[in-house]
Scaffold this motif. Structure first.
Motif, short mmCIF file in Angstrom:
data_model
loop_
_atom_site.label_atom_id
_atom_site.label_comp_id
_atom_site.label_asym_id
_atom_site.label_seq_id
_atom_site.Cartn_x
_atom_site.Cartn_y
_atom_site.Cartn_z
N SER A 122 0.84 -1.19 0.00
CA SER A 122 0.00 0.00 0.00
C SER A 122 0.88 1.23 0.00
CB SER A 122 -0.91 0.02 1.23
OG SER A 122 -1.76 -1.09 1.27
N CYS A 123 0.35 2.29 -0.55
CA CYS A 123 1.05 3.58 -0.55
C CYS A 123 0.01 4.65 -0.25
CB CYS A 123 1.73 3.83 -1.88
SG CYS A 123 2.42 5.50 -2.05
N ALA A 124 0.14 5.26 0.91
CA ALA A 124 -0.78 6.32 1.31
C ALA A 124 -0.18 7.67 0.94
CB ALA A 124 -1.03 6.25 2.80
N ALA A 125 -0.95 8.47 0.24
CA ALA A 125 -0.45 9.75 -0.25
C ALA A 125 -1.14 10.91 0.46
CB ALA A 125 -0.69 9.87 -1.76
N SER A 126 -0.41 12.00 0.63
CA SER A 126 -0.97 13.22 1.19
C SER A 126 -0.25 14.41 0.60
CB SER A 126 -0.85 13.22 2.72
OG SER A 126 0.50 13.16 3.11
N GLY A 127 -0.93 15.56 0.64
CA GLY A 127 -0.31 16.78 0.17
C GLY A 127 -0.35 16.99 -1.34
N LEU A 128 -1.13 16.18 -2.03
CA LEU A 128 -1.26 16.35 -3.49
C LEU A 128 -2.69 16.01 -3.90
CD1 LEU A 128 0.41 13.36 -5.42
CD2 LEU A 128 -0.49 13.24 -3.11
N THR A 129 -3.05 16.46 -5.09
CA THR A 129 -4.37 16.14 -5.63
C THR A 129 -4.30 14.72 -6.17
OG1 THR A 129 -4.65 18.47 -6.24
CG2 THR A 129 -6.18 16.88 -7.20
N PHE B 47 1.22 -9.36 -10.99
CA PHE B 47 1.00 -8.19 -10.15
C PHE B 47 -0.19 -7.40 -10.66
CE2 PHE B 47 5.69 -7.44 -8.63
CZ PHE B 47 5.76 -8.76 -8.24
N THR B 48 -0.89 -6.75 -9.74
CA THR B 48 -2.02 -5.90 -10.09
C THR B 48 -1.93 -4.59 -9.33
OG1 THR B 48 -3.45 -7.83 -10.46
CG2 THR B 48 -4.53 -5.69 -10.19
N ILE B 49 -1.93 -3.49 -10.06
CA ILE B 49 -1.95 -2.17 -9.43
C ILE B 49 -3.39 -1.67 -9.40
CG2 ILE B 49 -1.50 -0.96 -11.61
CD1 ILE B 49 0.17 1.07 -9.98
N SER B 50 -3.75 -1.03 -8.31
CA SER B 50 -5.10 -0.47 -8.19
C SER B 50 -5.00 0.76 -7.28
CB SER B 50 -6.08 -1.49 -7.63
OG SER B 50 -5.70 -1.90 -6.33
N ARG B 51 -6.09 1.52 -7.22
CA ARG B 51 -6.09 2.70 -6.36
C ARG B 51 -7.48 2.95 -5.82
NH1 ARG B 51 -3.79 7.22 -9.91
NH2 ARG B 51 -4.32 8.58 -8.13
N ASP B 52 -7.50 3.60 -4.68
CA ASP B 52 -8.74 4.03 -4.05
C ASP B 52 -8.61 5.54 -3.84
OD1 ASP B 52 -10.89 4.68 -2.42
OD2 ASP B 52 -10.76 2.84 -1.26
N VAL C 264 -2.75 3.88 -3.17
CA VAL C 264 -2.52 3.01 -4.32
C VAL C 264 -1.97 1.69 -3.77
CG1 VAL C 264 -0.18 3.90 -4.74
CG2 VAL C 264 -1.46 2.81 -6.60
N TYR C 265 -2.33 0.61 -4.45
CA TYR C 265 -1.97 -0.73 -4.01
C TYR C 265 -1.19 -1.47 -5.09
CZ TYR C 265 -5.84 0.39 -0.85
OH TYR C 265 -6.67 1.01 0.06
N LEU C 266 -0.43 -2.44 -4.65
CA LEU C 266 0.22 -3.36 -5.57
C LEU C 266 0.03 -4.77 -5.00
CD1 LEU C 266 1.88 -3.55 -8.20
CD2 LEU C 266 3.91 -3.71 -6.74
N GLN C 267 -0.85 -5.53 -5.64
CA GLN C 267 -1.06 -6.92 -5.25
C GLN C 267 -0.06 -7.76 -6.02
OE1 GLN C 267 -3.29 -8.40 -3.01
NE2 GLN C 267 -2.10 -10.24 -3.46
#
Length: 123
Positions: A21-28, A68-73, A79-82
């Protein structure tokens, strides 16, 4: 200030799975192309996968396609990487990256980076 924080790495046996998982902040977030890269010891950083802001298009390196599968919420700015069917060749530090513009596969085209999360696959 843009922050990307990866999590989910660890040690897994050959054939196993992990979800990064990758949690993002500070950007659109919804407007950003998100990518995953990896760097193994003694090797250059390489592209793994990318996804458009809308999630409508995904891109993969040949070495991970079908595994591998990339997805995002976008509601969670994450963003995720399965990763399935892992092998020792997948051992690396995995990095999350963000850019604004068209999807890209070169690390130099990404402006924002996380600190990385270690994935180790034992044989």
């Amino acid at each position: 200030q843009v922050q990307l924080v990866e999590s989910g790495g660890g040690l897994v046996q050959t054939g196993g799975s992990l979800r990064l998982s990758c949690a993002a902040s500070g950007l659109t977030f919804g407007g950003a192309v998100m990518g995953w890269f990896r760097q193994a010891p003694g090797k250059e950083r390489e592209f793994v996968a990318a996804i458009r802001g809308s999630g409508s298009n995904t891109y993969y390196a040949d070495s991970v396609k079908g595994r591998f599968t990339i997805s995002r919420d976008n509601a969670k700015n994450t963003v995720y990487l399965q990763m399935n069917s892992l092998g020792p060749e997948d051992t690396a530090v995995y990095y999350c990256a963000a850019r604004f513009g068209t999807p890209a596969t070169m690390s130099a085209q990404y402006r924002y980076w996380g600190q990385g999360t270690q994935v180790a696959v034992s044989s």
